[in-house]
Every structure is written in C-alpha cells, then in structure tokens.
Design a protein around this motif. Sequence first.
Motif, PDB file in Angstrom:
ATOM      1  N   GLU A  47       0.692  -1.200   0.088  1.00  0.00           N
ATOM      2  CA  GLU A  47      -0.146  -0.079  -0.103  1.00  0.00           C
ATOM      3  C   GLU A  47       0.864   1.359   0.138  1.00  0.00           C
ATOM      4  O   GLU A  47       0.583   2.272  -0.583  1.00  0.00           O
ATOM      5  CB  GLU A  47      -1.118   0.079   1.121  1.00  0.00           C
ATOM      6  N   GLU A  48       2.025   1.173   0.719  1.00  0.00           N
ATOM      7  CA  GLU A  48       2.806   2.376   0.834  1.00  0.00           C
ATOM      8  C   GLU A  48       3.642   2.629  -0.559  1.00  0.00           C
ATOM      9  O   GLU A  48       3.615   3.588  -0.871  1.00  0.00           O
ATOM     10  CB  GLU A  48       3.721   2.182   2.083  1.00  0.00           C
ATOM     11  N   ALA A  49       3.958   1.367  -1.215  1.00  0.00           N
ATOM     12  CA  ALA A  49       4.666   1.602  -2.551  1.00  0.00           C
ATOM     13  C   ALA A  49       3.753   1.952  -3.562  1.00  0.00           C
ATOM     14  O   ALA A  49       3.948   2.887  -4.486  1.00  0.00           O
ATOM     15  CB  ALA A  49       5.057   0.175  -2.958  1.00  0.00           C
ATOM     16  N   ALA A  50       2.264   1.670  -3.404  1.00  0.00           N
ATOM     17  CA  ALA A  50       1.429   2.275  -4.312  1.00  0.00           C
ATOM     18  C   ALA A  50       1.093   3.647  -4.377  1.00  0.00           C
ATOM     19  O   ALA A  50       1.038   4.552  -5.034  1.00  0.00           O
ATOM     20  CB  ALA A  50       0.276   1.438  -4.342  1.00  0.00           C
ATOM     21  N   ARG A  51       1.132   3.942  -2.845  1.00  0.00           N
ATOM     22  CA  ARG A  51       0.937   5.572  -2.404  1.00  0.00           C
ATOM     23  C   ARG A  51       1.835   6.392  -3.080  1.00  0.00           C
ATOM     24  O   ARG A  51       1.792   7.396  -3.586  1.00  0.00           O
ATOM     25  CB  ARG A  51       0.676   5.486  -0.849  1.00  0.00           C
ATOM     26  N   GLN A  52       3.187   5.797  -3.122  1.00  0.00           N
ATOM     27  CA  GLN A  52       4.326   6.503  -3.178  1.00  0.00           C
ATOM     28  C   GLN A  52       4.588   6.772  -4.801  1.00  0.00           C
ATOM     29  O   GLN A  52       4.567   7.759  -5.427  1.00  0.00           O
ATOM     30  CB  GLN A  52       5.913   5.957  -2.764  1.00  0.00           C
ATOM     31  N   ARG A  53       4.092   5.622  -5.361  1.00  0.00           N
ATOM     32  CA  ARG A  53       4.031   5.870  -6.907  1.00  0.00           C
ATOM     33  C   ARG A  53       2.829   6.677  -7.415  1.00  0.00           C
ATOM     34  O   ARG A  53       3.190   7.404  -8.388  1.00  0.00           O
ATOM     35  CB  ARG A  53       3.646   4.162  -7.501  1.00  0.00           C
TER      36      ARG A  53
END
Length: 96
Positions: A47-53
């Motif tokens: 979820e954090e990686a998707a938010r960062q992307r």
Amino acid sequence: MSTGWTYALIVIGSLIIALLLVVIYRQIRSDQERKAQIQAAEQKQAEEAARQRDYLVESVKLIANAILHDDKITLTEGCIRLKVMIDHLDPSLVSL
C-alpha cells in the motif's frame, strides 16, 4: 513383566503423547500468527509503495503541465525535475 508395570508404562506413554500434542498445537498456532503478521506487513508495504507511486505520477503530471503552461518554471529546470521524478518512479527507465 507384571500387569502393573504395563499399565504404568501405558499411562506414562499417554502423558508424553498428550504433552507432545500440546507442544505441536502451540507451534502451529505460533506459526499461523507469524504468517498473519508477515502478510499484514507485506500488505502495508504494498500500500505504501502504491501511494508513493501515485504521488510520483501526480508530480510528473504537475511538472509537465507547468513546463507547458506556466512561465514560472524554465524548460531546463522542468526537465531536471522530471528526470529526478522518473528516476524515482522507475529506475529501469534510466539508460547509462
């Protein structure tokens, strides 16, 4: 061997089996809890990686729009900022 000894050994064996069953049950439960914690951590990381992307994609769009429609940012500065954003977005796009 007398009957008393036989019954005593049966009882001792049964107690050992019951104790081992308890140990096995605890290990299985501990393993399930550990797997659940790992899965939750992986989900949080995804979820954090998707938010960062999503943040990086939105930043690239804003910078590109500013280059085209805003006089406050120069073409050179915009290109430098875009390169940095794209480097963070997908490092495989960078050619040496």
